[in-house]
Write an enzyme that holds these catalytic residues in place. Structure first.
Site, PDB file in Angstrom:
ATOM      1  CE  LYS A 114      -4.223   1.396  -0.141  1.00  9.53           C
ATOM      2  NZ  LYS A 114      -5.121   0.959  -1.208  1.00  9.53           N
TER       3      LYS A 114
ATOM      4  CB  SER B  73      -7.930   1.323  -3.103  1.00  7.65           C
ATOM      5  OG  SER B  73      -6.551   1.103  -3.213  1.00  7.65           O
TER       6      SER B  73
END
Length: 566
Positions: free
Chosen positions: A180, A380
């Site tokens: 991430k 996401s």
């Protein structure tokens, strides 16, 4: 009750117009052209865009311009069935297509060629993304002054951590998932190895697809195709010598090159290649779209396009939760809409807004089939919204995944001090200044931050695991912010099928047990476009918020070739 007389009246008008023009078309039948010209420019939608019937002002649209892939396919099928038509001239002029739309376009051309027709392409200049379209023709032509900017792909990763430090801004974030990498854009002083590896993987896939397309269209080995790319960019002369084009022809000479005879006397007059509209004018009975007494079944398309944010508005750049939710509810309530396609093109955004969309998708999916489709980007929070659908379809090289979250804020205390601004924060409560942008997080606030991000990540894993029929542990192995292409996402179980937009639409209608051959598409949602404001983004980011966002995906949008500015 009123539909019957209105349909009859409209069809009567269409019939009268057809009959009144018949004598003129009969006189023109013998001049039916053997070549028809089309122009590819801009971003081609899958279906025609609805616009004002009366166009007031603005530049006129070039008559040969293709307005949608659907209309282009319909025209090619009509021309393929005409024995007098030899082929089409395809002018490529600044066309900008996603991989999925380019593949759909190439499939239409391939079907036309399979019917025994020829495709001749021509351009003044093409880049890396445009050349596969130009090169798919039976004969590739270039203007003598033209260029082939075939150089491959590049991606630039940017980090602002050091720059922020210099001006007194500090980013404080907590994240879950080594992959991430979104916060690194604000916090790091150099690009991380993981960010680099992610970009390298997508570059490898895109480059391999380019090499394969070049090898197929120009009859080269993969090694020869790579050598051609590495030797770019090309002037028109070098492109001809390298075999990237088959000839150099001025635009005014295209008609003569195709063997068309000028109607004027003399040998120097330009011989224009007729447009499809001119071709239809020579048909005794051109195709007419008669209105049917029974309305066609409707497929609803709801867009989730742009960064996901709470609230409403912002069509195009932001996918606002309230706007998308209202569009989904409207599609769910519409009795004529038999199925829904959720068209996702988003890097993610607010976790709260994404969950709002997910719940709305789930509610509609209880009423009628909902299929999510990824043409370019579903990462996401965008992926969170998509998992509420019955199935997720993706284009082969779309960007999918980045299951992970991060939370944080920006601290402007150093910048304020440099500007001579003095600010004192007084609190009652350990976390009362949690959202303050005058300072970073205290240890107590940092513990609350870590607790929040962990809870959000576990919730994300649970939602995906439930939707994909896997355990949390299995999803975690595929998560932590990892980003996949559509093909790799399918192999990882994050996507159900690989396909194109039209294929998805037909499948959705099949799921609704409706005709997949004749239906109309209606888009729900939209609204006033809002301008992308850096100040607005920074202001929103100054308070701790949960984000499911994929910065790497934004960087990959910049993939493309160099353009010369002389």
């Amino acid at each position: 009750m009123l539909r019957l007389p209105l349909v009859l009246l409209a069809n009567l008008f269409l019939g009268l117009r057809l009959l009144l023009g018949l004598p003129f078309r009969l006189m023109a039948v013998r001049q039916r052209p053997s070549w028809v010209r089309f122009r590819l420019a801009g971003s081609l939608p899958y279906r025609p865009r609805r616009g004002p019937r009366l166009r007031l002002g603005g530049p006129p649209v070039e008559p040969a311009t293709v307005t949608s892939l659907e209309d282009f396919g319909r025209a090619l099928r009509l021309l393929a069935a005409d024995p007098k038509v030899e082929g089409i001239l395809l002018e490529v002029e600044g066309v900008s297509l996603t991989d999925a739309r380019r593949e759909a376009l190439l499939a239409l051309l391939s079907d036309f060629q399979a019917a025994g027709k020829r495709v001749v392409s021509w351009a003044v200049m093409v880049d890396t993304n445009e050349y596969p379209v130009l090169g798919a023709a039976d004969e590739v032509l270039l203007a003598p002054m033209g260029r082939v900017e075939l150089v491959g792909y590049a991606a630039e990763a940017t980090v602002l951590g050091e720059a922020f430090d210099r001006v007194g801004i500090h980013a404080h974030f907590a994240r879950r998932g080594d992959y991430k990498t979104a916060p690194e854009f604000f916090t790091d002083g150099k690009v991380s190895d993981i960010q680099r590896q992610t970009l390298e993987t997508f570059l490898d896939e895109r480059f391999a697809a380019l090499v394969e397309a070049l090898s197929r269209s120009r009859g080269k080995t993969p090694e020869e195709a790579k050598a051609l790319i590495d030797a770019g960019p090309y002037s028109a002369k070098r492109a001809l010598e390298a075999g990237l084009v088959d000839g150099l022809v001025h635009e005014a000479d295209l008609g003569a090159h195709l063997g068309l005879e000028s109607k004027k006397r003399g040998g120097d007059e330009e011989t224009p290649v007729p447009t499809f509209g001119a071709y239809l004018a020579t048909q005794a009975f051109p195709p007419v779209r008669w209105l049917k007494l029974r309305r066609r079944p409707r497929l609803a398309v709801v867009d989730v396009a742009g960064m996901i944010v709470p609230g409403s508005g912002g069509a195009g750049r932001f996918a606002a939760a309230d706007t998308v939710v209202k569009a989904l509810r409207k599609a769910g309530r519409d009795p004529r809409a038999k199925a829904v396609v959720l068209a996702v093109n988003s890097p993610g955004g607010s976790s709260l807004a994404s969950e709002q969309m997910l719940e709305a998708v789930k509610r509609v999916a209880k009423q009628k089939p909902v299929i999510a489709y990824v043409d370019q980007l579903c990462a996401s929070g965008g992926y969170m919204a998509a998992i509420g659908a019955k199935e997720i379809w993706s284009a082969p090289h779309a960007i999918v995944g980045s299951i992970g979250v991060f939370i944080g804020k920006f601290e402007y205390g150093g910048l304020l001090e440099k500007l001579g601004v003095q600010r004192t924060t007084l609190t009652r409560g350990e976390n009362a200044a949690f959202a303050s942008n005058s300072r970073g997080f205290t240890p107590h606030e940092r513990a609350a931050l870590e607790r929040e991000v962990e809870e959000s990540y576990q919730t994300f894993l649970e939602l995906v695991a439930q939707a994909r029929g896997r355990t949390k542990e299995e999803i975690h192995e595929r998560a932590e912010g990892r980003v996949y292409s559509g093909l790799r996402a399918r192999d990882a179980g994050l996507v159900d099928r690989i396909g194109g937009f039209e294929e998805v639409c037909r499948h959705a209608m099949d799921e609704a047990r409706e005709s997949s051959d004749d239906f109309e598409i209606v888009r729900y949602g939209g609204g006033a476009r809002s301008k992308l404001s850096l100040l607005k983004l920074l202001t929103a980011a100054s308070h701790p918020t949960t984000y499911a966002f994929c910065t790497a995906a934004w960087s990959l949008w910049g993939l493309g070739s160099l353009r010369r500015l002389d």
